[in-house]
Design a protein around this motif. Structure first.
Motif, mmCIF file in Angstrom:
data_model
loop_
_atom_site.group_PDB
_atom_site.id
_atom_site.type_symbol
_atom_site.label_atom_id
_atom_site.label_comp_id
_atom_site.label_asym_id
_atom_site.label_seq_id
_atom_site.Cartn_x
_atom_site.Cartn_y
_atom_site.Cartn_z
ATOM 1 N N LYS A 193 0.834 -1.210 0.000
ATOM 2 C CA LYS A 193 0.000 0.000 0.000
ATOM 3 C C LYS A 193 0.866 1.256 0.000
ATOM 4 O O LYS A 193 0.555 2.242 -0.698
ATOM 5 N N GLU A 194 1.957 1.225 0.766
ATOM 6 C CA GLU A 194 2.863 2.374 0.806
ATOM 7 C C GLU A 194 3.564 2.556 -0.538
ATOM 8 O O GLU A 194 3.731 3.687 -1.026
ATOM 9 N N LEU A 195 3.982 1.462 -1.138
ATOM 10 C CA LEU A 195 4.660 1.543 -2.431
ATOM 11 C C LEU A 195 3.720 2.048 -3.513
ATOM 12 O O LEU A 195 4.106 2.867 -4.358
ATOM 13 N N LEU A 196 2.492 1.573 -3.495
ATOM 14 C CA LEU A 196 1.500 1.991 -4.481
ATOM 15 C C LEU A 196 1.273 3.498 -4.414
ATOM 16 O O LEU A 196 1.178 4.176 -5.451
ATOM 17 N N SER A 197 1.234 4.026 -3.206
ATOM 18 C CA SER A 197 0.990 5.461 -3.042
ATOM 19 C C SER A 197 2.186 6.304 -3.464
ATOM 20 O O SER A 197 2.061 7.519 -3.653
ATOM 21 N N ARG A 198 3.334 5.661 -3.632
ATOM 22 C CA ARG A 198 4.550 6.379 -4.017
ATOM 23 C C ARG A 198 4.954 6.109 -5.471
ATOM 24 O O ARG A 198 6.086 6.402 -5.860
ATOM 25 N N GLY A 199 4.042 5.551 -6.238
ATOM 26 C CA GLY A 199 4.296 5.444 -7.668
ATOM 27 C C GLY A 199 4.874 4.139 -8.148
ATOM 28 O O GLY A 199 5.317 4.060 -9.298
ATOM 29 N N VAL A 200 4.889 3.106 -7.312
ATOM 30 C CA VAL A 200 5.312 1.782 -7.784
ATOM 31 C C VAL A 200 4.135 1.147 -8.524
ATOM 32 O O VAL A 200 3.001 1.171 -8.048
ATOM 33 N N ASP A 201 4.415 0.559 -9.677
ATOM 34 C CA ASP A 201 3.361 0.084 -10.569
ATOM 35 C C ASP A 201 3.110 -1.408 -10.498
ATOM 36 O O ASP A 201 2.054 -1.871 -10.922
ATOM 37 N N LEU A 202 4.058 -2.170 -9.970
ATOM 38 C CA LEU A 202 3.880 -3.624 -9.870
ATOM 39 C C LEU A 202 4.789 -4.164 -8.780
ATOM 40 O O LEU A 202 5.954 -3.753 -8.664
ATOM 41 N N LEU A 203 4.248 -5.092 -7.984
ATOM 42 C CA LEU A 203 5.021 -5.767 -6.949
ATOM 43 C C LEU A 203 5.414 -7.150 -7.462
ATOM 44 O O LEU A 203 4.556 -7.979 -7.778
ATOM 45 N N ASP A 204 6.701 -7.378 -7.554
ATOM 46 C CA ASP A 204 7.279 -8.653 -7.991
ATOM 47 C C ASP A 204 7.488 -9.476 -6.722
ATOM 48 O O ASP A 204 8.364 -9.176 -5.921
ATOM 49 N N THR A 205 6.667 -10.504 -6.538
ATOM 50 C CA THR A 205 6.524 -11.139 -5.225
ATOM 51 C C THR A 205 7.259 -12.461 -5.134
ATOM 52 O O THR A 205 6.850 -13.469 -5.713
ATOM 53 N N SER A 206 8.347 -12.454 -4.370
ATOM 54 C CA SER A 206 9.133 -13.652 -4.104
ATOM 55 C C SER A 206 9.067 -13.929 -2.613
ATOM 56 O O SER A 206 8.218 -13.375 -1.898
ATOM 57 N N THR A 207 9.935 -14.796 -2.092
ATOM 58 C CA THR A 207 9.996 -15.050 -0.653
ATOM 59 C C THR A 207 11.421 -15.416 -0.255
ATOM 60 O O THR A 207 12.250 -15.764 -1.087
ATOM 61 N N GLY A 208 11.671 -15.371 1.052
ATOM 62 C CA GLY A 208 12.880 -15.936 1.639
ATOM 63 C C GLY A 208 14.158 -15.184 1.343
ATOM 64 O O GLY A 208 14.178 -14.099 0.767
ATOM 65 N N GLY A 209 15.266 -15.790 1.802
ATOM 66 C CA GLY A 209 16.597 -15.291 1.506
ATOM 67 C C GLY A 209 17.256 -14.488 2.595
ATOM 68 O O GLY A 209 18.432 -14.142 2.477
ATOM 69 N N ASN A 210 16.531 -14.181 3.674
ATOM 70 C CA ASN A 210 17.108 -13.302 4.686
ATOM 71 C C ASN A 210 17.620 -14.040 5.915
ATOM 72 O O ASN A 210 18.171 -13.426 6.811
ATOM 73 N N ALA A 211 17.438 -15.357 5.957
ATOM 74 C CA ALA A 211 17.905 -16.122 7.115
ATOM 75 C C ALA A 211 18.330 -17.506 6.648
ATOM 76 O O ALA A 211 17.667 -18.110 5.797
ATOM 77 N N PRO A 212 19.427 -18.013 7.192
ATOM 78 C CA PRO A 212 19.860 -19.360 6.816
ATOM 79 C C PRO A 212 19.027 -20.431 7.517
ATOM 80 O O PRO A 212 18.360 -20.170 8.525
ATOM 81 N N GLY A 213 19.041 -21.628 6.966
ATOM 82 C CA GLY A 213 18.391 -22.759 7.620
ATOM 83 C C GLY A 213 16.889 -22.659 7.711
ATOM 84 O O GLY A 213 16.276 -23.178 8.646
ATOM 85 N N VAL A 214 16.264 -22.004 6.743
ATOM 86 C CA VAL A 214 14.811 -21.805 6.775
ATOM 87 C C VAL A 214 14.125 -22.960 6.060
ATOM 88 O O VAL A 214 14.547 -23.396 4.993
ATOM 89 N N ARG A 215 13.042 -23.439 6.659
ATOM 90 C CA ARG A 215 12.246 -24.495 6.011
ATOM 91 C C ARG A 215 11.199 -23.830 5.123
ATOM 92 O O ARG A 215 10.319 -23.119 5.596
ATOM 93 N N ILE A 216 11.315 -24.064 3.821
ATOM 94 C CA ILE A 216 10.390 -23.477 2.857
ATOM 95 C C ILE A 216 9.560 -24.595 2.238
ATOM 96 O O ILE A 216 10.116 -25.570 1.727
ATOM 97 N N PRO A 217 8.233 -24.492 2.278
ATOM 98 C CA PRO A 217 7.371 -25.541 1.724
ATOM 99 C C PRO A 217 7.304 -25.481 0.196
ATOM 100 O O PRO A 217 6.347 -24.997 -0.402
ATOM 101 N N LEU A 218 8.365 -25.977 -0.431
ATOM 102 C CA LEU A 218 8.457 -25.900 -1.881
ATOM 103 C C LEU A 218 7.387 -26.748 -2.552
ATOM 104 O O LEU A 218 7.041 -27.835 -2.082
ATOM 105 N N GLY A 219 6.888 -26.252 -3.651
ATOM 106 C CA GLY A 219 5.897 -26.957 -4.452
ATOM 107 C C GLY A 219 5.539 -26.094 -5.642
ATOM 108 O O GLY A 219 5.887 -24.905 -5.680
ATOM 109 N N PRO A 220 4.866 -26.637 -6.637
ATOM 110 C CA PRO A 220 4.508 -25.844 -7.818
ATOM 111 C C PRO A 220 3.775 -24.567 -7.451
ATOM 112 O O PRO A 220 2.777 -24.581 -6.727
#
Length: 363
Positions: free
Chosen positions: A260-287
């Motif tokens: 919401k903050e980004l939208l109000s500041r002129g960002v047109d699309l959110l490219d949505t990924s996850t993870g990467g900021n902590a080691p040893g994280v369990r991610i429920p991978l799947g299609p």
């Protein structure tokens, strides 16, 4: 719908099959060619343009030398880099693809080796440097303690993003994406897992998002009104929302608030990924495991979103777009395996995707 055009501001992208940023770790590591894209990058990106991708985002491109993930990363802080990128954008545009660039600062995850050489931290003797971050908290065991950025240094980082965006525009890019994901500098500020500051850039949500918003405002101020700005976010650190992990971090709820903050500041699309900021994280991978995060942002904010992550089959991608879960899909490794995936998808979906004349009329 996967092959319907989409218009963001005044820019029309010919289809919804886009190439996600993927680091190649293939630039020169020293001398005047440091960070400069060369024949490998032209061939790599050009093949996906010929293959029919509607938008191609370059790999994470550092806004400063210390912002590189590895010494072999691309950069956009000098004239030589800018000129080399112009050659690539011309080729992409000639083949009907919109050229986009992802601008990044690696923060505490900087100064690491190429993955095929182990990927661990490299010191000064290996061409490395002192990483920086929001707080003196290393990414993982064996990583150096990053230098905590001062307020003056934060302002310099913001300006580096703006200057790189100016260069990107002169080089012919039509989309600029701010990299706020995967545990790199902006994502480090967002997350309480890595941000332990007690000043205006740490603590509550409104402080932790301050750097992201300042960078976006700086980039938007130098980017043409008629061209779009994207932001890539890790929708969750997979910490707080994992009952088996006692660590706290960035959450999907916070991603919606940030959108919401980004939208109000002129960002047109959110490219949505996850993870990467902590080691040893369990991610429920799947299609399509990250698609629900994109769908939630789109539903709760109305912001256009891109979905990424284990999207491999044409009918899967079509369903994501046709059902309104995302406005576009970004393919990573699947496009490495098959540069002509968009043409294959068009054939399977009985859609239209133009081939280059050189291929249609080859004898």
């Amino acid at each position: 719908m996967l092959f319907d055009p989409i218009t963001l501001r005044s820019l029309t992208i010919p289809n919804r099959v886009w190439m996600a940023p993927m680091c190649q770790y293939s630039a020169a590591t020293d001398g005047p060619e440091t960070g400069v894209p060369h024949d490998w990058h032209l061939s790599h990106l050009g093949a996906r343009a010929v293959g029919g991708a509607g938008l191609i985002l370059t790999e994470a491109t550092a806004v400063s030398p210390e912002g590189r993930i590895s010494p072999a990363d691309l950069g956009l802080w000098n004239d030589r880099q800018e000129r080399a990128f112009a050659r690539i954008t011309r080729f992409l545009g000639e083949h009907g693809t919109v050229p986009g660039i992802q601008l990044a600062h690696a923060g505490r995850k900087a100064s690491t080796d190429r993955p095929w050489r182990g990927g661990g931290p490299v010191g000064a003797t290996g061409g490395g440097w002192q990483p920086v971050g929001p707080s003196p908290v290393p990414f993982a065991e064996g990583y150096p303690v990053p230098k905590e950025l001062t307020r003056e240094e934060i302002r310099r980082v913001v300006d580096d993003f703006a200057q790189a965006a100016r260069r990107a525009l002169r080089a012919g890019f039509q989309v600029v994406e701010v990299h706020g994901a995967h545990g790199y500098l902006i994502g480090e500020f967002l997350s309480s897992h890595s941000n332990r500051r007690t000043d205006d850039y740490g603590g509550p949500f409104e402080n932790r998002v301050r750097l992201a918003l300042e960078v976006v405002e700086a980039v938007r101020s130098v980017w043409p009104e008629e061209l779009p700005v994207f932001f890539r976010v890790s929708a969750t650190d997979w910490l707080t929302e994992n009952p088996e992990d006692e660590r706290e971090g960035w959450t999907a709820d916070e991603t919606v608030l940030l959108a919401k903050e980004l939208l109000s500041r002129g960002v047109d699309l959110l490219d949505t990924s996850t993870g990467g900021n902590a080691p040893g994280v369990r991610i429920p991978l799947g299609p399509g495991y990250q698609v629900p995060f994109a769908a939630r942002v789109r539903t709760e904010t109305g912001m256009p979103v891109g979905a990424v992550g284990l999207i491999t089959e044409p009918h899967q991608a079509e369903e994501i777009v046709a059902s309104g879960q995302a406005d576009a899909v970004l393919l990573g490794r699947e496009l490495l395996r098959d540069p002509h995936w968009p043409h294959r998808a068009a054939r399977e979906l009985a859609a239209s995707a133009p081939w280059p004349d050189q291929y249609r009329h080859a004898v």
